[in-house]
Design a protein around this motif. Structure first.
Motif, PDB file in Angstrom:
ATOM      1  N   ILE A  22      74.287  -9.373 -10.336  1.00 39.84           N
ATOM      2  CA  ILE A  22      75.524  -9.636  -9.603  1.00 39.84           C
ATOM      3  C   ILE A  22      76.075 -11.024  -9.937  1.00 39.84           C
ATOM      4  N   GLY A  38      78.863  -9.581 -11.800  1.00 38.48           N
ATOM      5  CA  GLY A  38      79.413  -9.042 -10.565  1.00 38.48           C
ATOM      6  C   GLY A  38      80.886  -8.693 -10.652  1.00 38.48           C
ATOM      7  N   TYR A  78      75.595  -5.407  -2.078  1.00 38.72           N
ATOM      8  CA  TYR A  78      74.428  -6.110  -2.625  1.00 38.72           C
ATOM      9  C   TYR A  78      73.912  -7.177  -1.655  1.00 38.72           C
ATOM     10  N   SER A 107      70.706  -9.190  -2.381  1.00 38.39           N
ATOM     11  CA  SER A 107      70.636 -10.047  -3.570  1.00 38.39           C
ATOM     12  C   SER A 107      70.474 -11.517  -3.216  1.00 38.39           C
ATOM     13  N   ILE A 117      76.875 -16.229  -6.189  1.00 41.10           N
ATOM     14  CA  ILE A 117      77.272 -15.133  -5.294  1.00 41.10           C
ATOM     15  C   ILE A 117      77.838 -15.679  -3.988  1.00 41.10           C
TER      16      ILE A 117
END
Length: 429
Positions: free
Chosen positions: A109, A113, A129, A132, A209
């Motif tokens: 990701i 991502g 996700y 993650s 992220i």
């Protein structure tokens, strides 16, 4: 809405077996919450002959991922393999086939991502996700849902359980880095090759992220200043305690004037700050918003059932979306132009440890070096190392990252002073 939604799981390791266990053991509650029956039909494994006990009863095992991806009865694909390239290929195939995807793959990701999100939208599929980042802590859903109305200013914390375990052992038990790492490996908290964890790479990927969801900005890994804990010495742990701090590996994303600064590295955390008390493999993430102020999210950052719980929570969300006819969702649709803060606009205090010759005039030379870049001292401690060498520890006043970089470069040009470490210092509450 179908009476039953069928699930395919790619991977039957620690997390994969945990996902299956939760789906089976919590079936009555999950059926009520989703309004349907969640049934695992097939699981991808590496070895069909391996004994897996009763947990695998009633589930088809396969060594061919296409049997899951191309199965028209399977609605949701759960990816818990842990690779990057192969997992990416499988997820792309699943989305293209119109299947909703849940993954725990932080590396995938962080690196790909945006591409996968675009593909999910193109094929009107869900892509979630939560697992993650920070294992069992629902930090991503908190950011995109619970704090959606707020303007987030900071996201920072302990997002790697392996390094936190190592630092906890060094701090609490007085162990060396190598001793603490060995114990982490023996207990299964660290891989045989711990590079991603101890060099801060894993934490940096998680910050990619978190930054994407909190600020809508896409920061590349090479734009995140990343330091690990390999060079950390027991002497630094003790000195930090003497100064009123504990050393933690912290990932940090801070927004100021619509620009962000993201980094990962050892930071001196005041002993009265909640992050200082986060022990062993646990994680803790702070989110600071303009409206809500400072909030903290704490819990296990890894492990079979905590991580699997986050995966299953995503599966529940997908099932609800299917039931409501609102599929085609991904984590966070908020997007903002990516603006990185200039080094002259990022301010911190720093802990600096220096080894130098213990002779007349040397301290004056050190003072002149700092004053050359307009850097003042908040605290200074000098300790003899031998008859002719001394160690000097300095905590600076708040300075810019540009000043810090200039100082580090200046140390490279001097023969009589050796810079040992330079860590950020978190301000107290």
């Amino acid at each position: 809405m179908a009476d039953q939604l069928r699930i395919g799981i790619l991977g039957f390791g620690t997390v994969g077996s945990g996902v299956l266990r939760i789906l089976k053991n919590h079936e009555p509650k999950l059926n009520q919450v989703t309004g349907t029956t969640l049934k695992v039909k097939k699981v991808l494994v590496r070895d069909l002959k391996k004994q897996r006990g009763s947990i695998a009863d009633g589930v088809e095992l396969t060594m061919d991922a296409d049997e899951i991806i191309n199965d028209p009865e399977i609605d949701i694909v759960v990816e818990v393999m842990g690779s990057i390239d192969q997992a990416k290929e499988y997820i792309k195939k699943a989305l293209t086939a119109g299947k909703h995807v849940v993954t725990a793959n932080k590396d995938l990701i962080a690196l790909h991502g945006n591409e996968l999100v675009a593909l999910a939208k193109e094929y009107n599929c869900d892509l979630y996700y939560e697992a993650s980042v920070a294992g069992g802590i629902p930090i991503l859903r908190t950011i995109v849902d619970s704090l959606a109305s707020d303007e987030i200013q900071k996201v920072f914390g302990i997002v790697n359980g392996t390094t936190n375990f190592i630092l906890s052992q060094m701090t609490n038990e007085g162990k060396s880095y190598s001793e603490a790492l060995k114990e982490a490996q023996e207990l299964g908290f660290a891989e045989s090759d711990p590079t991603n964890d101890v060099d801060g790479i894993d934490a940096a990927r998680k910050m990619v992220i978190l930054t994407r969801l909190a600020f809508g900005m896409n920061v590349e890994l090479d734009q995140i200043e990343t330091k690990g804990i390999r060079d950390l010495q027991q002497e630094d742990i003790k000195m930090a305690e003497r100064l009123g701090y504990k050393i933690k590996l912290i990932g940090s994303a801070i927004q100021s004037e619509s620009r962000i600064s993201v980094d990962v590295g050892p930071i001196l955390v005041p002993v009265n700050h909640p992050l200082a008390s986060v022990q062993n493999e646990n994680n803790a993430v702070f989110v600071v918003g303009a409206a809500v102020g400072e909030t903290m999210y704490y819990g296990p950052g890894a492990g079979e059932l905590p991580t699997a719980n986050s995966v299953v929570s995503d599966v529940i969300t997908v099932a609800k979306n299917i039931r409501l006819g609102t599929s085609g969702n991904v984590f966070g649709s908020y997007q903002h132009e990516t603006n990185l803060a200039e080094d002259t606009k990022v301010f911190n205090k720093y802990y600096i440890s220096i080894e130098m010759q213990d002779k007349t005039g040397q301290f004056l030379a050190l003072t002149k070096l700092f004053s050359q870049f307009d850097i003042g001292f908040d605290q200074i401690i000098q300790q003899p190392l031998s008859s002719d060498m001394a160690k000097v520890v300095i905590v600076t006043h708040k300075i810019t990252k540009a000043q810090q970089k200039e100082l580090i470069n200046a140390f490279k040009d001097t023969n009589e002073m050796n810079l040992l470490v330079c860590f950020k210092v978190m301000e107290g509450n």
